[in-house]
Design a protein around this motif. Structure first.
Motif, short mmCIF file in Angstrom:
data_model
loop_
_atom_site.label_atom_id
_atom_site.label_comp_id
_atom_site.label_asym_id
_atom_site.label_seq_id
_atom_site.Cartn_x
_atom_site.Cartn_y
_atom_site.Cartn_z
N PHE A 81 -11.23 -45.05 35.54
CA PHE A 81 -10.61 -43.74 35.40
C PHE A 81 -11.13 -43.02 34.19
O PHE A 81 -11.32 -43.61 33.12
CB PHE A 81 -9.08 -43.89 35.23
N ASP A 82 -11.31 -41.71 34.33
CA ASP A 82 -11.46 -40.83 33.18
C ASP A 82 -10.09 -40.81 32.50
O ASP A 82 -9.06 -41.03 33.16
CB ASP A 82 -11.86 -39.43 33.68
N ARG A 83 -10.06 -40.56 31.20
CA ARG A 83 -8.77 -40.55 30.50
C ARG A 83 -8.09 -39.19 30.56
O ARG A 83 -7.05 -39.02 31.17
CB ARG A 83 -8.97 -40.98 29.03
N ASP A 84 -8.71 -38.20 29.91
CA ASP A 84 -8.08 -36.89 29.72
C ASP A 84 -8.17 -36.04 30.98
O ASP A 84 -9.25 -35.79 31.50
CB ASP A 84 -8.73 -36.16 28.54
N GLY A 85 -7.02 -35.60 31.47
CA GLY A 85 -6.98 -34.80 32.68
C GLY A 85 -6.89 -35.63 33.94
O GLY A 85 -6.69 -35.10 35.03
N THR A 86 -7.04 -36.95 33.81
CA THR A 86 -6.94 -37.84 34.96
C THR A 86 -5.77 -38.80 34.79
O THR A 86 -4.86 -38.81 35.60
CB THR A 86 -8.26 -38.62 35.17
N LEU A 87 -5.79 -39.60 33.73
CA LEU A 87 -4.68 -40.53 33.46
C LEU A 87 -3.59 -39.88 32.62
O LEU A 87 -2.41 -40.16 32.81
CB LEU A 87 -5.18 -41.77 32.72
N ILE A 88 -4.02 -39.05 31.66
CA ILE A 88 -3.06 -38.37 30.79
C ILE A 88 -3.38 -36.89 30.75
O ILE A 88 -4.51 -36.48 31.06
CB ILE A 88 -3.05 -38.95 29.36
N GLU A 89 -2.39 -36.10 30.37
CA GLU A 89 -2.63 -34.66 30.23
C GLU A 89 -3.70 -34.43 29.19
O GLU A 89 -3.75 -35.12 28.16
CB GLU A 89 -1.33 -33.95 29.86
N GLY A 99 -12.01 -39.17 38.48
CA GLY A 99 -12.03 -38.22 37.37
C GLY A 99 -11.68 -36.82 37.83
O GLY A 99 -11.48 -36.57 39.02
N ASP A 100 -11.63 -35.90 36.86
CA ASP A 100 -11.18 -34.54 37.16
C ASP A 100 -12.26 -33.47 37.02
O ASP A 100 -11.98 -32.30 37.27
CB ASP A 100 -9.99 -34.17 36.27
N ILE A 101 -13.48 -33.86 36.63
CA ILE A 101 -14.55 -32.86 36.51
C ILE A 101 -15.86 -33.41 37.08
O ILE A 101 -16.00 -34.62 37.32
CB ILE A 101 -14.76 -32.39 35.06
N GLY A 102 -16.81 -32.52 37.25
CA GLY A 102 -18.08 -32.88 37.84
C GLY A 102 -18.83 -33.97 37.08
O GLY A 102 -19.52 -34.79 37.69
N THR A 156 -7.97 -30.56 38.76
CA THR A 156 -6.88 -29.99 37.99
C THR A 156 -7.19 -28.50 37.83
O THR A 156 -8.26 -28.05 38.27
CB THR A 156 -6.78 -30.65 36.59
N PRO A 157 -6.33 -27.73 37.18
CA PRO A 157 -6.64 -26.31 37.00
C PRO A 157 -7.95 -26.05 36.24
O PRO A 157 -8.52 -24.98 36.38
CB PRO A 157 -5.43 -25.78 36.23
N VAL A 158 -8.45 -27.02 35.46
CA VAL A 158 -9.70 -26.80 34.73
C VAL A 158 -10.94 -27.19 35.53
O VAL A 158 -12.06 -26.90 35.12
CB VAL A 158 -9.73 -27.54 33.37
N THR A 159 -10.75 -27.85 36.67
CA THR A 159 -11.89 -28.23 37.50
C THR A 159 -12.47 -26.98 38.14
O THR A 159 -11.75 -26.19 38.74
CB THR A 159 -11.44 -29.22 38.61
N ARG A 160 -13.78 -26.82 38.00
CA ARG A 160 -14.44 -25.64 38.56
C ARG A 160 -14.59 -25.78 40.07
O ARG A 160 -14.78 -26.89 40.60
CB ARG A 160 -15.80 -25.43 37.91
N ALA A 161 -14.53 -24.65 40.77
CA ALA A 161 -14.65 -24.65 42.23
C ALA A 161 -15.96 -25.27 42.70
O ALA A 161 -16.00 -25.98 43.71
CB ALA A 161 -14.50 -23.23 42.77
#
Length: 171
Positions: A10-18, A124-127, A145-150
């Motif tokens: 897991f990625d940590r930030d944005g995936t496991l924790i805010e 994870g939450d990003i590319g 998440t809201p920060v993930t780009r389309a």
């Protein structure tokens, strides 16, 4: 997905924790919805777990390694133990082999857990999380998440609307 897995990274930030940018304060750690339930379920199935996390705040001089370690310890207090923690402390300009999207941390985590990258899922939450998994030969899952780009969502071979859905992607 019908592939068997031995480990989930897991990625940590944005995936496991805010995601709290450059967080050095354990009191600011808040688990993402469902994170503990997912990890408990994975561990109950005998899957190994690990964390792969870019922490450029160290290289930027914004947080210390000790602060990041304290935050990671708090993550484990809240979410349970992980088999490995792989942290890239480098500045993005350092061109290190560990910083995601490079595969270094994923490969190191697989080695530490004694698993093949091909039998490892990376969530994870990003590319950059997806790209690191692919470069290592692991299976990526993007949980936007809201920060993930389309465009990152569009390029991801596998997505899940939330962490709980990831459990259903594992045989």
């Amino acid at each position: 997905m019908d592939e068997p897995f031995d480990a989930i990274l897991f990625d940590r930030d944005g995936t496991l924790i805010e995601d709290v940018p450059y967080n050095g304060d354990p009191a600011r750690v808040t688990p993402m919805p469902g994170a503990r339930a997912v990890l408990d379920a994975l561990r109950a199935r005998g899957l190994r777990t690990g964390v792969v996390s870019n922490q450029s705040g160290i290289g930027r001089g914004l947080v210390t390694e000790a602060q990041v370690a304290a935050v990671n310890a708090r993550v484990e207090e809240l979410l349970g133990p992980f088999g490995t923690w792989q942290v890239c402390p480098h500045h993005p300009d350092d061109a290190c082999p560990c910083r995601k999207p490079a595969p270094g941390m994923v490969l190191a985590a697989c080695a530490a857990l004694g698993v093949s990258p091909a039998r490892t899922m990376v969530v994870g939450d990003i590319g950059a999380d997806v790209e690191a998994a692919q470069a290592a030969g692991a299976v990526p899952v993007l949980v936007p998440t809201p920060v993930t780009r389309a465009d990152e969502v569009g390029r991801a071979p596998r997505t899940a609307p939330d962490l709980l859905t990831v459990i259903g992607m594992i045989r």
